[in-house]
Design a protein around this motif. Structure first.
Motif, PDB file in Angstrom:
ATOM      1  N   ARG A 106      30.614  68.213  28.531  1.00  0.00           N
ATOM      2  CA  ARG A 106      30.754  68.026  29.819  1.00  0.00           C
ATOM      3  C   ARG A 106      29.407  67.646  30.398  1.00  0.00           C
ATOM      4  O   ARG A 106      29.279  67.655  31.622  1.00  0.00           O
ATOM      5  N   THR A 107      28.138  67.633  29.686  1.00  0.00           N
ATOM      6  CA  THR A 107      27.248  67.038  30.115  1.00  0.00           C
ATOM      7  C   THR A 107      27.007  65.617  30.139  1.00  0.00           C
ATOM      8  O   THR A 107      28.170  64.856  29.481  1.00  0.00           O
ATOM      9  N   PRO A 108      26.058  64.788  30.670  1.00  0.00           N
ATOM     10  CA  PRO A 108      26.295  63.303  30.760  1.00  0.00           C
ATOM     11  C   PRO A 108      26.198  62.948  29.223  1.00  0.00           C
ATOM     12  O   PRO A 108      26.528  61.869  28.856  1.00  0.00           O
ATOM     13  N   GLN A 109      26.043  63.739  28.085  1.00  0.00           N
ATOM     14  CA  GLN A 109      25.993  63.412  26.626  1.00  0.00           C
ATOM     15  C   GLN A 109      27.213  63.778  26.214  1.00  0.00           C
ATOM     16  O   GLN A 109      27.516  63.625  25.176  1.00  0.00           O
ATOM     17  N   GLY A 110      28.289  64.200  26.833  1.00  0.00           N
ATOM     18  CA  GLY A 110      29.509  64.664  26.302  1.00  0.00           C
ATOM     19  C   GLY A 110      30.488  64.547  27.221  1.00  0.00           C
ATOM     20  O   GLY A 110      31.451  65.219  27.348  1.00  0.00           O
ATOM     21  N   ARG A 111      30.458  63.329  27.939  1.00  0.00           N
ATOM     22  CA  ARG A 111      31.886  62.937  28.727  1.00  0.00           C
ATOM     23  C   ARG A 111      32.269  61.570  28.279  1.00  0.00           C
ATOM     24  O   ARG A 111      32.105  60.523  29.031  1.00  0.00           O
ATOM     25  N   GLU A 112      32.882  61.420  27.171  1.00  0.00           N
ATOM     26  CA  GLU A 112      33.297  60.499  26.478  1.00  0.00           C
ATOM     27  C   GLU A 112      34.175  59.352  27.354  1.00  0.00           C
ATOM     28  O   GLU A 112      34.223  58.062  27.091  1.00  0.00           O
ATOM     29  N   GLU A 113      34.913  60.191  28.083  1.00  0.00           N
ATOM     30  CA  GLU A 113      36.042  59.339  28.764  1.00  0.00           C
ATOM     31  C   GLU A 113      35.473  58.591  30.041  1.00  0.00           C
ATOM     32  O   GLU A 113      36.211  58.096  30.923  1.00  0.00           O
ATOM     33  N   THR A 114      34.258  58.790  30.542  1.00  0.00           N
ATOM     34  CA  THR A 114      33.759  58.323  31.876  1.00  0.00           C
ATOM     35  C   THR A 114      32.625  57.281  31.633  1.00  0.00           C
ATOM     36  O   THR A 114      32.250  57.055  30.471  1.00  0.00           O
ATOM     37  N   TYR A 115      32.451  56.703  32.489  1.00  0.00           N
ATOM     38  CA  TYR A 115      31.479  55.578  32.784  1.00  0.00           C
ATOM     39  C   TYR A 115      31.034  55.262  34.017  1.00  0.00           C
ATOM     40  O   TYR A 115      31.425  55.783  35.115  1.00  0.00           O
ATOM     41  N   ASP A 116      29.564  54.750  34.129  1.00  0.00           N
ATOM     42  CA  ASP A 116      29.100  54.663  35.502  1.00  0.00           C
ATOM     43  C   ASP A 116      29.328  53.176  35.859  1.00  0.00           C
ATOM     44  O   ASP A 116      28.993  52.346  35.235  1.00  0.00           O
ATOM     45  N   PRO A 117      30.175  53.110  36.870  1.00  0.00           N
ATOM     46  CA  PRO A 117      30.194  51.541  37.352  1.00  0.00           C
ATOM     47  C   PRO A 117      29.167  50.530  37.831  1.00  0.00           C
ATOM     48  O   PRO A 117      29.152  49.468  37.793  1.00  0.00           O
ATOM     49  N   GLU A 118      28.143  51.298  38.054  1.00  0.00           N
ATOM     50  CA  GLU A 118      26.703  50.535  38.134  1.00  0.00           C
ATOM     51  C   GLU A 118      25.992  50.173  36.945  1.00  0.00           C
ATOM     52  O   GLU A 118      25.147  49.526  36.920  1.00  0.00           O
ATOM     53  N   VAL A 119      26.330  50.756  35.825  1.00  0.00           N
ATOM     54  CA  VAL A 119      25.675  50.716  34.603  1.00  0.00           C
ATOM     55  C   VAL A 119      26.631  49.764  33.813  1.00  0.00           C
ATOM     56  O   VAL A 119      26.289  48.857  32.814  1.00  0.00           O
ATOM     57  N   ARG A 120      27.813  50.133  33.590  1.00  0.00           N
ATOM     58  CA  ARG A 120      28.674  49.250  32.824  1.00  0.00           C
ATOM     59  C   ARG A 120      29.981  48.824  33.754  1.00  0.00           C
ATOM     60  O   ARG A 120      30.422  49.474  34.468  1.00  0.00           O
ATOM     61  N   SER A 121      30.559  47.435  33.297  1.00  0.00           N
ATOM     62  CA  SER A 121      31.452  46.842  34.028  1.00  0.00           C
ATOM     63  C   SER A 121      32.919  47.684  33.560  1.00  0.00           C
ATOM     64  O   SER A 121      32.934  48.516  32.115  1.00  0.00           O
ATOM     65  N   ARG A 122      33.974  47.584  34.536  1.00  0.00           N
ATOM     66  CA  ARG A 122      35.249  48.324  34.098  1.00  0.00           C
ATOM     67  C   ARG A 122      35.790  47.775  33.032  1.00  0.00           C
ATOM     68  O   ARG A 122      36.636  48.572  32.126  1.00  0.00           O
ATOM     69  N   GLY A 123      35.730  46.353  32.752  1.00  0.00           N
ATOM     70  CA  GLY A 123      36.365  45.774  31.682  1.00  0.00           C
ATOM     71  C   GLY A 123      35.959  46.374  30.249  1.00  0.00           C
ATOM     72  O   GLY A 123      36.529  46.650  29.303  1.00  0.00           O
ATOM     73  N   ALA A 124      34.355  46.528  30.256  1.00  0.00           N
ATOM     74  CA  ALA A 124      33.795  46.891  29.185  1.00  0.00           C
ATOM     75  C   ALA A 124      34.055  48.179  28.827  1.00  0.00           C
ATOM     76  O   ALA A 124      34.460  48.828  27.403  1.00  0.00           O
ATOM     77  N   ALA A 125      34.249  49.138  29.691  1.00  0.00           N
ATOM     78  CA  ALA A 125      34.361  50.675  29.909  1.00  0.00           C
ATOM     79  C   ALA A 125      35.856  50.569  29.210  1.00  0.00           C
ATOM     80  O   ALA A 125      36.213  51.508  28.213  1.00  0.00           O
ATOM     81  N   PHE A 126      36.958  49.872  29.582  1.00  0.00           N
ATOM     82  CA  PHE A 126      38.053  50.088  29.216  1.00  0.00           C
ATOM     83  C   PHE A 126      38.291  49.643  27.561  1.00  0.00           C
ATOM     84  O   PHE A 126      39.200  50.573  26.824  1.00  0.00           O
ATOM     85  N   VAL A 127      37.617  48.536  27.249  1.00  0.00           N
ATOM     86  CA  VAL A 127      37.619  48.240  25.940  1.00  0.00           C
ATOM     87  C   VAL A 127      36.977  49.295  25.127  1.00  0.00           C
ATOM     88  O   VAL A 127      37.625  49.786  23.965  1.00  0.00           O
ATOM     89  N   PRO A 180      39.590  54.873  30.953  1.00  0.00           N
ATOM     90  CA  PRO A 180      38.384  55.706  31.256  1.00  0.00           C
ATOM     91  C   PRO A 180      38.154  56.002  32.850  1.00  0.00           C
ATOM     92  O   PRO A 180      38.980  55.395  33.820  1.00  0.00           O
ATOM     93  N   ILE A 181      37.348  56.742  33.095  1.00  0.00           N
ATOM     94  CA  ILE A 181      37.129  57.467  34.698  1.00  0.00           C
ATOM     95  C   ILE A 181      35.708  56.909  35.277  1.00  0.00           C
ATOM     96  O   ILE A 181      34.788  57.355  34.545  1.00  0.00           O
ATOM     97  N   ALA A 182      35.766  56.261  36.363  1.00  0.00           N
ATOM     98  CA  ALA A 182      34.506  55.934  36.867  1.00  0.00           C
ATOM     99  C   ALA A 182      33.831  57.337  37.677  1.00  0.00           C
ATOM    100  O   ALA A 182      34.473  57.747  38.403  1.00  0.00           O
ATOM    101  N   VAL A 183      32.678  57.517  37.145  1.00  0.00           N
ATOM    102  CA  VAL A 183      31.740  58.700  37.593  1.00  0.00           C
ATOM    103  C   VAL A 183      30.477  58.018  38.012  1.00  0.00           C
ATOM    104  O   VAL A 183      29.785  57.821  36.926  1.00  0.00           O
ATOM    105  N   ARG A 184      30.119  58.055  39.218  1.00  0.00           N
ATOM    106  CA  ARG A 184      28.532  57.534  39.551  1.00  0.00           C
ATOM    107  C   ARG A 184      27.735  58.680  39.114  1.00  0.00           C
ATOM    108  O   ARG A 184      27.776  59.733  38.809  1.00  0.00           O
ATOM    109  N   LYS A 185      26.638  58.283  38.735  1.00  0.00           N
ATOM    110  CA  LYS A 185      25.530  59.194  38.137  1.00  0.00           C
ATOM    111  C   LYS A 185      25.293  60.241  39.178  1.00  0.00           C
ATOM    112  O   LYS A 185      25.325  60.152  40.530  1.00  0.00           O
ATOM    113  N   ASN A 186      25.229  61.359  38.637  1.00  0.00           N
ATOM    114  CA  ASN A 186      24.922  62.804  39.431  1.00  0.00           C
ATOM    115  C   ASN A 186      25.995  63.260  40.165  1.00  0.00           C
ATOM    116  O   ASN A 186      26.204  64.038  41.040  1.00  0.00           O
TER     117      ASN A 186
END
Length: 297
Positions: free
Chosen positions: A90-111, A286-292
């Motif tokens: 559950r740290t930023p290194q252990g949240r495999e189901e989340t992504y930051d929409p400012e870093v990665r697109s929604r499509g890439a995150a879903f794939v 996946p779940i969108a989570v912005r940094k911090n």
């Protein structure tokens, strides 16, 4: 006894069945049993990772290596990956189901998400049999990126990674195990000859189950609670198949408890859900989570 039965099952299904000239339908049934035994086998490997499969450390390690090799990956590498999971849960290194929409697109995150929960986790474990042959100088920077120091009590993981994976004796053990894994399954595919798609389907089913079950107890759970996971409700037969791996928060809170002590240690909270529900809800994506951010949304 259970570990011995699983090792014998691998010998029978991978070696004896193809040599026996068994009809394809019967061979497929045997391979299906092997694949469905995968979650139980992983639970036993998990016991060995935490030093609880056998009371003697050396015997525990040897049996863990044998079970992991039949599963398809070097034991020492699986052990480090799992202990890293505990360290970074559950740290930023252990949240495999989340992504930051400012870093990665929604499509890439879903794939990426669907590949991971479909077969990706097990494919990554199989890839260890090839990656371990790379020179340590190429592996070291990657391991350091995977094991950053955090201010919340997770320092020194990179040094542990080098000791557990890149030390000369450790790397030799990993490579020996990888060679034996490749030899075992190359032999099995050769023996199955024209029926090799049956064996491939067995490994695909094993990989699907492993990839599905791995992150289910953590999906969509609160962020930054380092020892948090779900205690997933399950009927008795399912808990037995998983060796109580569904009681995952109990394991994270007390990782040195053996599988048969988890039911006594487990308590259920309002957020805990059923095992099947936890597995299936991963397919929402996946779940969108912005940094911090403190919570997933």
């Amino acid at each position: 006894m259970l570990a011995g039965a699983l090792l014998a099952l691998h010998f029978l299904v991978l070696i004896v069945v193809p040599l026996s000239g068994m009809p394809p339908v019967a061979a497929a049934a045997c391979l299906a049993v092997l694949a469905l035994a995968g979650p139980t086998q992983w639970a036993l490997i998990h016991e060995a990772i935490h030093g609880m499969l056998l009371p003697r450390r050396g015997a525990n390690h040897v049996l863990g290596r044998a079970l992991a090799g039949c599963f398809g990956a070097p034991f020492r590498a699986l052990r480090f990956a799992h202990l890293r999971h505990h360290r970074y849960n559950r740290t930023p290194q252990g949240r495999e189901e989340t992504y930051d929409p400012e870093v990665r697109s929604r499509g890439a995150a879903f794939v990426q998400h669907y590949l991971r929960i479909g077969i990706g986790l097990y494919a990554g474990e199989l890839a260890l049999n090839f990656l371990c042959w790379l020179p340590p100088r190429l592996l070291r920077p990657h391991l350091r990126r995977l094991c950053p120091d955090f201010a919340d009590g997770a320092p020194g993981m990179a040094r542990i990674a080098e000791r557990e994976l890149l030390d000369r004796a450790a790397l030799r053990e990993i490579r020996v195990d990888a060679f034996l894994v490749l030899a075992l399954y190359t032999t099995a595919f050769a023996l199955y000859a024209g029926q090799w798609p049956l064996l491939l389907a067995c490994l695909a089913l094993r990989g699907f189950l492993a990839s599905q079950f791995d992150h289910a107890p953590h999906h969509a759970t609160p962020l930054d609670l380092r020892d948090y996971a779900l205690n997933m409700r399950a009927p008795r037969w399912l808990s037995a198949w998983l060796l109580n791996f569904n009681l995952h928060r109990a394991h994270h809170l007390s990782p040195n408890l053996p599988w048969n002590a988890l039911p006594q240690a487990a308590t259920f909270e309002p957020g805990d859900i059923g095992f099947v529900h936890a597995v299936l809800r991963q397919w929402r994506g996946p779940i969108a989570v912005r940094k911090n951010d403190a919570t997933a949304r």
